[in-house]
Design a protein around this motif. Structure first.
Motif, PDB file in Angstrom:
ATOM      1  N   ASP A 165      -3.942  -3.343  -3.864  1.00  0.00           N
ATOM      2  CA  ASP A 165      -2.835  -2.399  -3.945  1.00  0.00           C
ATOM      3  C   ASP A 165      -2.756  -1.679  -2.600  1.00  0.00           C
ATOM      4  O   ASP A 165      -3.595  -0.834  -2.290  1.00  0.00           O
ATOM      5  CB  ASP A 165      -3.093  -1.433  -5.091  1.00  0.00           C
ATOM      6  CG  ASP A 165      -1.978  -0.434  -5.275  1.00  0.00           C
ATOM      7  OD1 ASP A 165      -0.958  -0.533  -4.566  1.00  0.00           O
ATOM      8  OD2 ASP A 165      -2.138   0.455  -6.132  1.00  0.00           O
ATOM      9  N   ARG A 166      -1.776  -2.030  -1.804  1.00  0.00           N
ATOM     10  CA  ARG A 166      -1.683  -1.473  -0.455  1.00  0.00           C
ATOM     11  C   ARG A 166      -1.413   0.027  -0.450  1.00  0.00           C
ATOM     12  O   ARG A 166      -1.917   0.758   0.391  1.00  0.00           O
ATOM     13  CB  ARG A 166      -0.558  -2.167   0.326  1.00  0.00           C
ATOM     14  CG  ARG A 166      -0.840  -3.589   0.641  1.00  0.00           C
ATOM     15  CD  ARG A 166       0.332  -4.210   1.347  1.00  0.00           C
ATOM     16  NE  ARG A 166       0.083  -5.629   1.541  1.00  0.00           N
ATOM     17  CZ  ARG A 166       0.601  -6.318   2.532  1.00  0.00           C
ATOM     18  NH1 ARG A 166       1.395  -5.749   3.389  1.00  0.00           N
ATOM     19  NH2 ARG A 166       0.322  -7.593   2.644  1.00  0.00           N
ATOM     20  N   HIS A 167      -0.591   0.467  -1.375  1.00  0.00           N
ATOM     21  CA  HIS A 167      -0.217   1.881  -1.395  1.00  0.00           C
ATOM     22  C   HIS A 167      -1.420   2.767  -1.728  1.00  0.00           C
ATOM     23  O   HIS A 167      -1.654   3.784  -1.079  1.00  0.00           O
ATOM     24  CB  HIS A 167       0.919   2.103  -2.397  1.00  0.00           C
ATOM     25  CG  HIS A 167       1.445   3.491  -2.389  1.00  0.00           C
ATOM     26  ND1 HIS A 167       2.193   3.996  -1.353  1.00  0.00           N
ATOM     27  CD2 HIS A 167       1.319   4.494  -3.291  1.00  0.00           C
ATOM     28  CE1 HIS A 167       2.508   5.251  -1.612  1.00  0.00           C
ATOM     29  NE2 HIS A 167       1.993   5.573  -2.795  1.00  0.00           N
ATOM     30  N   TYR A 168      -2.195   2.374  -2.727  1.00  0.00           N
ATOM     31  CA  TYR A 168      -3.371   3.161  -3.129  1.00  0.00           C
ATOM     32  C   TYR A 168      -4.650   2.685  -2.457  1.00  0.00           C
ATOM     33  O   TYR A 168      -5.711   3.277  -2.648  1.00  0.00           O
ATOM     34  CB  TYR A 168      -3.534   3.127  -4.650  1.00  0.00           C
ATOM     35  CG  TYR A 168      -2.487   3.944  -5.362  1.00  0.00           C
ATOM     36  CD1 TYR A 168      -2.665   5.300  -5.556  1.00  0.00           C
ATOM     37  CD2 TYR A 168      -1.317   3.364  -5.821  1.00  0.00           C
ATOM     38  CE1 TYR A 168      -1.712   6.069  -6.205  1.00  0.00           C
ATOM     39  CE2 TYR A 168      -0.351   4.113  -6.463  1.00  0.00           C
ATOM     40  CZ  TYR A 168      -0.551   5.459  -6.649  1.00  0.00           C
ATOM     41  OH  TYR A 168       0.399   6.206  -7.286  1.00  0.00           O
ATOM     42  N   ARG A 169      -4.562   1.595  -1.744  1.00  0.00           N
ATOM     43  CA  ARG A 169      -5.690   1.026  -0.999  1.00  0.00           C
ATOM     44  C   ARG A 169      -6.902   0.753  -1.893  1.00  0.00           C
ATOM     45  O   ARG A 169      -8.022   1.181  -1.594  1.00  0.00           O
ATOM     46  CB  ARG A 169      -6.085   1.940   0.158  1.00  0.00           C
ATOM     47  CG  ARG A 169      -5.011   2.074   1.177  1.00  0.00           C
ATOM     48  CD  ARG A 169      -5.454   2.934   2.320  1.00  0.00           C
ATOM     49  NE  ARG A 169      -4.388   3.022   3.300  1.00  0.00           N
ATOM     50  CZ  ARG A 169      -4.221   4.031   4.109  1.00  0.00           C
ATOM     51  NH1 ARG A 169      -5.061   5.032   4.099  1.00  0.00           N
ATOM     52  NH2 ARG A 169      -3.222   4.026   4.966  1.00  0.00           N
ATOM     53  N   ASP A 170      -6.653   0.055  -2.987  1.00  0.00           N
ATOM     54  CA  ASP A 170      -7.761  -0.333  -3.865  1.00  0.00           C
ATOM     55  C   ASP A 170      -7.484  -1.705  -4.475  1.00  0.00           C
ATOM     56  O   ASP A 170      -6.396  -2.238  -4.351  1.00  0.00           O
ATOM     57  CB  ASP A 170      -8.009   0.713  -4.955  1.00  0.00           C
ATOM     58  CG  ASP A 170      -6.809   0.903  -5.874  1.00  0.00           C
ATOM     59  OD1 ASP A 170      -5.721   0.366  -5.583  1.00  0.00           O
ATOM     60  OD2 ASP A 170      -6.959   1.592  -6.899  1.00  0.00           O
ATOM     61  N   HIS A 207      -7.606  -4.342  -7.851  1.00  0.00           N
ATOM     62  CA  HIS A 207      -7.476  -4.374  -9.300  1.00  0.00           C
ATOM     63  C   HIS A 207      -7.879  -5.752  -9.792  1.00  0.00           C
ATOM     64  O   HIS A 207      -7.415  -6.757  -9.262  1.00  0.00           O
ATOM     65  CB  HIS A 207      -6.037  -4.089  -9.724  1.00  0.00           C
ATOM     66  CG  HIS A 207      -5.546  -2.742  -9.323  1.00  0.00           C
ATOM     67  ND1 HIS A 207      -5.692  -1.639 -10.110  1.00  0.00           N
ATOM     68  CD2 HIS A 207      -4.916  -2.323  -8.193  1.00  0.00           C
ATOM     69  CE1 HIS A 207      -5.162  -0.589  -9.501  1.00  0.00           C
ATOM     70  NE2 HIS A 207      -4.694  -0.983  -8.333  1.00  0.00           N
ATOM     71  N   ARG A 225       4.429  -3.211  -6.359  1.00  0.00           N
ATOM     72  CA  ARG A 225       4.098  -1.830  -6.041  1.00  0.00           C
ATOM     73  C   ARG A 225       4.495  -0.893  -7.186  1.00  0.00           C
ATOM     74  O   ARG A 225       3.757   0.033  -7.527  1.00  0.00           O
ATOM     75  CB  ARG A 225       4.796  -1.402  -4.758  1.00  0.00           C
ATOM     76  CG  ARG A 225       4.392  -0.001  -4.313  1.00  0.00           C
ATOM     77  CD  ARG A 225       5.058   0.421  -3.043  1.00  0.00           C
ATOM     78  NE  ARG A 225       4.664  -0.476  -1.969  1.00  0.00           N
ATOM     79  CZ  ARG A 225       5.356  -0.638  -0.847  1.00  0.00           C
ATOM     80  NH1 ARG A 225       6.484   0.034  -0.656  1.00  0.00           N
ATOM     81  NH2 ARG A 225       4.933  -1.462   0.092  1.00  0.00           N
ATOM     82  N   TRP A 278       1.839  -1.219  -9.911  1.00  0.00           N
ATOM     83  CA  TRP A 278       0.587  -0.531  -9.610  1.00  0.00           C
ATOM     84  C   TRP A 278       0.771   0.989  -9.653  1.00  0.00           C
ATOM     85  O   TRP A 278      -0.136   1.717 -10.056  1.00  0.00           O
ATOM     86  CB  TRP A 278       0.028  -0.956  -8.262  1.00  0.00           C
ATOM     87  CG  TRP A 278      -0.449  -2.370  -8.247  1.00  0.00           C
ATOM     88  CD1 TRP A 278      -0.136  -3.325  -7.340  1.00  0.00           C
ATOM     89  CD2 TRP A 278      -1.321  -3.009  -9.193  1.00  0.00           C
ATOM     90  NE1 TRP A 278      -0.754  -4.512  -7.662  1.00  0.00           N
ATOM     91  CE2 TRP A 278      -1.490  -4.345  -8.799  1.00  0.00           C
ATOM     92  CE3 TRP A 278      -1.971  -2.585 -10.344  1.00  0.00           C
ATOM     93  CZ2 TRP A 278      -2.275  -5.253  -9.493  1.00  0.00           C
ATOM     94  CZ3 TRP A 278      -2.754  -3.483 -11.045  1.00  0.00           C
ATOM     95  CH2 TRP A 278      -2.898  -4.803 -10.619  1.00  0.00           C
ATOM     96  N   LYS A 279       1.948   1.469  -9.278  1.00  0.00           N
ATOM     97  CA  LYS A 279       2.215   2.904  -9.391  1.00  0.00           C
ATOM     98  C   LYS A 279       2.172   3.319 -10.856  1.00  0.00           C
ATOM     99  O   LYS A 279       1.565   4.333 -11.212  1.00  0.00           O
ATOM    100  CB  LYS A 279       3.582   3.230  -8.791  1.00  0.00           C
ATOM    101  CG  LYS A 279       3.921   4.692  -8.849  1.00  0.00           C
ATOM    102  CD  LYS A 279       5.270   4.980  -8.244  1.00  0.00           C
ATOM    103  CE  LYS A 279       5.561   6.465  -8.377  1.00  0.00           C
ATOM    104  NZ  LYS A 279       6.953   6.772  -8.123  1.00  0.00           N
ATOM    105  N   HIS A 301      -1.452   3.431 -12.052  1.00  0.00           N
ATOM    106  CA  HIS A 301      -2.189   4.605 -11.594  1.00  0.00           C
ATOM    107  C   HIS A 301      -1.738   5.863 -12.336  1.00  0.00           C
ATOM    108  O   HIS A 301      -2.537   6.782 -12.532  1.00  0.00           O
ATOM    109  CB  HIS A 301      -2.038   4.787 -10.085  1.00  0.00           C
ATOM    110  CG  HIS A 301      -2.938   3.891  -9.305  1.00  0.00           C
ATOM    111  ND1 HIS A 301      -4.254   4.184  -9.060  1.00  0.00           N
ATOM    112  CD2 HIS A 301      -2.716   2.683  -8.720  1.00  0.00           C
ATOM    113  CE1 HIS A 301      -4.805   3.213  -8.359  1.00  0.00           C
ATOM    114  NE2 HIS A 301      -3.892   2.289  -8.143  1.00  0.00           N
ATOM    115  N   GLU A 302      -0.478   5.891 -12.736  1.00  0.00           N
ATOM    116  CA  GLU A 302       0.011   7.044 -13.498  1.00  0.00           C
ATOM    117  C   GLU A 302      -0.393   6.969 -14.967  1.00  0.00           C
ATOM    118  O   GLU A 302      -0.444   7.979 -15.644  1.00  0.00           O
ATOM    119  CB  GLU A 302       1.533   7.134 -13.381  1.00  0.00           C
ATOM    120  CG  GLU A 302       1.989   7.500 -11.988  1.00  0.00           C
ATOM    121  CD  GLU A 302       3.493   7.390 -11.813  1.00  0.00           C
ATOM    122  OE1 GLU A 302       4.188   6.944 -12.760  1.00  0.00           O
ATOM    123  OE2 GLU A 302       3.981   7.734 -10.732  1.00  0.00           O
TER     124      GLU A 302
END
Length: 106
Positions: free
Chosen positions: A50-55, A57, A90, A93-94, A97-98
């Motif tokens: 996940d590029r935005h959260y840098r982790d 999955h 993205r 994955w957002k 995370h929410e």
């Protein structure tokens, strides 16, 4: 008699030189079978970054179920995750995370 001794000596020397190679080959064969089982397990579980959260999955059956329910909420037809455009991935994955799992250990 000397011929027999020479033959036996050559045979014993050959066995002494080849035996360690045979033992090593047998041990490697066992390790390969364990490695194959590990690789089969890993093939069933993919990892996505996940590029935005840098982790990372893990993608397993549980994550696939979450993905399917996310698609149902959005009233979209099912498409495999890897075929989605980057923006759609993205967005997923957002959402994850929410809305994390209660026992999520990522």
């Amino acid at each position: 008699m000397r011929r027999t001794h020479r033959y036996l000596g050559s045979l014993l020397l050959s066995v002494a030189l080849v035996a360690p190679v045979g033992i090593q080959a047998r041990n490697n064969f066992r390790d390969d079978s364990r490695q194959d089982a590990r690789e089969r397990n890993e093939r069933n579980q993919r990892r996505y970054y996940d590029r935005h959260y840098r982790d990372y999955h893990r993608w397993d059956n549980r994550e696939d179920g979450r993905y399917r329910s996310w698609g149902t909420e959005r009233h979209e037809a099912y498409r495999p995750f890897y075929k989605l455009h980057r923006e759609q991935q993205r967005a997923y994955w957002k959402y994850r995370h929410e809305h994390p799992d209660r026992d999520d250990r990522r």
